[in-house]
Design a protein around this motif. Structure first.
Motif, PDB file in Angstrom:
ATOM      1  N   MET A  20       8.009  13.291  14.502  1.00 48.47           N
ATOM      2  CA  MET A  20       8.496  12.470  13.396  1.00 48.47           C
ATOM      3  C   MET A  20       7.320  12.073  12.510  1.00 48.47           C
ATOM      4  N   GLY A  21       7.469  12.236  11.186  1.00 45.86           N
ATOM      5  CA  GLY A  21       6.385  11.942  10.274  1.00 45.86           C
ATOM      6  C   GLY A  21       6.174  10.462  10.055  1.00 45.86           C
ATOM      7  N   ILE A  22       5.133  10.156   9.308  1.00 45.04           N
ATOM      8  CA  ILE A  22       4.791   8.769   9.019  1.00 45.04           C
ATOM      9  C   ILE A  22       5.806   8.190   8.027  1.00 45.04           C
ATOM     10  N   SER A  23       6.081   6.896   8.158  1.00 45.07           N
ATOM     11  CA  SER A  23       7.047   6.234   7.290  1.00 45.07           C
ATOM     12  C   SER A  23       6.340   5.358   6.271  1.00 45.07           C
ATOM     13  N   ALA A  24       7.102   4.892   5.278  1.00 48.63           N
ATOM     14  CA  ALA A  24       6.555   3.971   4.276  1.00 48.63           C
ATOM     15  C   ALA A  24       6.086   2.679   4.945  1.00 48.63           C
ATOM     16  N   THR A  25       6.815   2.247   5.975  1.00 46.84           N
ATOM     17  CA  THR A  25       6.428   1.026   6.710  1.00 46.84           C
ATOM     18  C   THR A  25       5.082   1.221   7.390  1.00 46.84           C
ATOM     19  N   ASP A  26       4.877   2.396   7.993  1.00 46.21           N
ATOM     20  CA  ASP A  26       3.599   2.687   8.656  1.00 46.21           C
ATOM     21  C   ASP A  26       2.444   2.630   7.652  1.00 46.21           C
ATOM     22  N   ILE A  27       2.646   3.204   6.479  1.00 42.95           N
ATOM     23  CA  ILE A  27       1.588   3.257   5.470  1.00 42.95           C
ATOM     24  C   ILE A  27       1.263   1.858   4.947  1.00 42.95           C
ATOM     25  N   PRO A  68     -10.914  -5.993  -3.117  1.00 37.79           N
ATOM     26  CA  PRO A  68      -9.987  -6.379  -4.180  1.00 37.79           C
ATOM     27  C   PRO A  68     -10.152  -5.478  -5.393  1.00 37.79           C
ATOM     28  N   GLY A  69      -9.031  -5.069  -5.969  1.00 35.97           N
ATOM     29  CA  GLY A  69      -9.070  -4.191  -7.129  1.00 35.97           C
ATOM     30  C   GLY A  69      -9.215  -2.720  -6.790  1.00 35.97           C
ATOM     31  N   ALA A  70      -9.271  -2.367  -5.496  1.00 37.60           N
ATOM     32  CA  ALA A  70      -9.430  -0.958  -5.100  1.00 37.60           C
ATOM     33  C   ALA A  70      -8.218  -0.141  -5.532  1.00 37.60           C
ATOM     34  N   ARG A  71      -8.479   1.057  -6.059  1.00 30.92           N
ATOM     35  CA  ARG A  71      -7.393   1.929  -6.508  1.00 30.92           C
ATOM     36  C   ARG A  71      -6.769   2.633  -5.315  1.00 30.92           C
ATOM     37  N   LEU A  72      -5.446   2.700  -5.305  1.00 27.37           N
ATOM     38  CA  LEU A  72      -4.706   3.369  -4.243  1.00 27.37           C
ATOM     39  C   LEU A  72      -3.942   4.540  -4.868  1.00 27.37           C
ATOM     40  N   GLY A  73      -4.586   5.682  -4.931  1.00 31.69           N
ATOM     41  CA  GLY A  73      -3.984   6.845  -5.573  1.00 31.69           C
ATOM     42  C   GLY A  73      -2.863   7.449  -4.747  1.00 31.69           C
ATOM     43  N   GLU A  74      -1.745   7.712  -5.378  1.00 32.74           N
ATOM     44  CA  GLU A  74      -0.594   8.286  -4.665  1.00 32.74           C
ATOM     45  C   GLU A  74      -0.948   9.630  -4.037  1.00 32.74           C
ATOM     46  N   GLN A  75      -1.584  10.510  -4.819  1.00 36.64           N
ATOM     47  CA  GLN A  75      -1.883  11.848  -4.320  1.00 36.64           C
ATOM     48  C   GLN A  75      -2.864  11.796  -3.152  1.00 36.64           C
ATOM     49  N   GLN A  76      -3.895  10.954  -3.281  1.00 30.82           N
ATOM     50  CA  GLN A  76      -4.880  10.852  -2.206  1.00 30.82           C
ATOM     51  C   GLN A  76      -4.254  10.308  -0.923  1.00 30.82           C
ATOM     52  N   LEU A  77      -3.388   9.303  -1.062  1.00 26.18           N
ATOM     53  CA  LEU A  77      -2.739   8.732   0.123  1.00 26.18           C
ATOM     54  C   LEU A  77      -1.770   9.731   0.742  1.00 26.18           C
ATOM     55  N   ALA A  78      -1.075  10.500  -0.098  1.00 27.48           N
ATOM     56  CA  ALA A  78      -0.158  11.514   0.425  1.00 27.48           C
ATOM     57  C   ALA A  78      -0.921  12.576   1.224  1.00 27.48           C
ATOM     58  N   MET A  79      -2.095  12.967   0.729  1.00 26.79           N
ATOM     59  CA  MET A  79      -2.924  13.939   1.457  1.00 26.79           C
ATOM     60  C   MET A  79      -3.449  13.332   2.751  1.00 26.79           C
ATOM     61  N   LEU A  80      -3.874  12.073   2.681  1.00 26.75           N
ATOM     62  CA  LEU A  80      -4.442  11.410   3.859  1.00 26.75           C
ATOM     63  C   LEU A  80      -3.417  11.281   4.982  1.00 26.75           C
ATOM     64  N   ALA A 100       5.968   2.878  -0.076  1.00 26.53           N
ATOM     65  CA  ALA A 100       5.077   1.933   0.609  1.00 26.53           C
ATOM     66  C   ALA A 100       4.378   1.020  -0.391  1.00 26.53           C
ATOM     67  N   LEU A 101       3.869   1.607  -1.467  1.00 31.02           N
ATOM     68  CA  LEU A 101       3.154   0.819  -2.467  1.00 31.02           C
ATOM     69  C   LEU A 101       4.095  -0.119  -3.221  1.00 31.02           C
ATOM     70  N   THR A 102       5.312   0.320  -3.445  1.00 35.31           N
ATOM     71  CA  THR A 102       6.305  -0.530  -4.104  1.00 35.31           C
ATOM     72  C   THR A 102       6.603  -1.758  -3.240  1.00 35.31           C
ATOM     73  N   ASP A 125      -0.541  12.951   5.132  1.00 42.04           N
ATOM     74  CA  ASP A 125       0.229  14.184   5.280  1.00 42.04           C
ATOM     75  C   ASP A 125       1.724  13.919   5.089  1.00 42.04           C
ATOM     76  N   CYS A 126       2.032  13.350   3.926  1.00 41.44           N
ATOM     77  CA  CYS A 126       3.423  13.030   3.628  1.00 41.44           C
ATOM     78  C   CYS A 126       3.663  13.239   2.137  1.00 41.44           C
ATOM     79  N   SER A 127       4.869  13.002   1.692  1.00 42.64           N
ATOM     80  CA  SER A 127       5.194  13.174   0.285  1.00 42.64           C
ATOM     81  C   SER A 127       4.751  11.956  -0.532  1.00 42.64           C
TER      82      SER A 127
END
Length: 240
Positions: free
Chosen positions: A1-8, A23-35, A46-48, A37-39
């Protein structure tokens, strides 16, 4: 089972509590998806959620970022924590033995972390004490709320260069648990109020009449350093 939004979202909050994300650190969608291994859809969910909890902010053009609280938001965060934490303790009957045992185990972990050099673990445990306390006082809903406010407080401490001593925080926690274990909720409430006030007082907030103070201090000229020719060997060794 893959990682969930709650896990992230949980991993991001834990990283904040451990002072691994600034504080102020950027959280890139693409980088987090690669990290993870999810969509990007899961990452965006998760970010929402974190944005709704006040930990992340989003800009249509710039993306997702951890919050960088303003002085007004700092005051609001501490006021909210006082309302929640003092209210939880007020009138609390003597804690059951299993709750006291759990809190004392947490304190032992804090003390062990203070003896080591893992700043991340130390920071996480000192913040997580307040969540653990809420759970031991029987309110899991407020424990979740406190986790978010503690994450905000961690970002606040990082942004405003808190001078509060971690060892003193641990001592405060020990005193609060001792009061609760003795059934003295009045003293425990007073100790918690003092603890939160001391943490807030250690922040280097800019003066209300000088909004440029933080930038002014950051860009102030550095102290005059000795020239290489006149420096002693010990100074040169520190440079190398």
């Amino acid at each position: 089972m893959g990682i969930s939004a709650t896990d992230i979202s949980q991993r991001i909050v834990e990283a904040v509590l451990a002072q691994k994300l600034a504080p102020g650190a950027r959280l890139g969608e693409q980088q987090l998806a690669m990290l993870f291994d999810c969509s990007r859809t899961i990452v965006r969910e998760a970010l929402t959620r974190l944005a709704a909890r006040g930990i992340v902010t989003v800009s249509a053009r710039r993306g997702w970022y951890l919050i960088a609280p303003s002085p007004d938001e700092v005051r609001e965060a501490f006021e909210a924590r006082r309302v929640i934490e003092l209210g939880l303790i007020r009138g609390q009957p003597q804690l059951p033995p299993e709750a006291v045992t759990r809190l004392k185990q947490h304190l032992q972990q804090e003390q062990a972390a203070l003896r080591g050099d893992d700043v991340g673990t130390r920071s996480f445990l000192l913040g997580d004490f307040h969540v653990c306390l809420a759970e031991c006082l029987g309110n899991s809903l407020l424990a979740d709320t406190l986790r978010d406010f503690t994450a905000r407080t961690t970002l606040i401490a990082m942004r405003y260069q808190s001078s509060h001593d971690a060892a003193l925080s641990c001592q405060d926690h020990v005193a609060i648990v001792a009061a609760l274990a003795a059934g003295d909720s009045t003293r425990a409430e007073a100790l918690m109020a003092e603890h939160l006030s001391s943490v807030q007082a250690a922040l280097r907030l800019p003066a209300d009449d000088d909004p440029l103070q933080q930038l002014r201090e950051a860009l102030a000229p550095l102290p005059t350093s000795p020239s290489v020719e006149s420096a002693d060997p010990a100074y040169l060794g520190a440079l190398l």
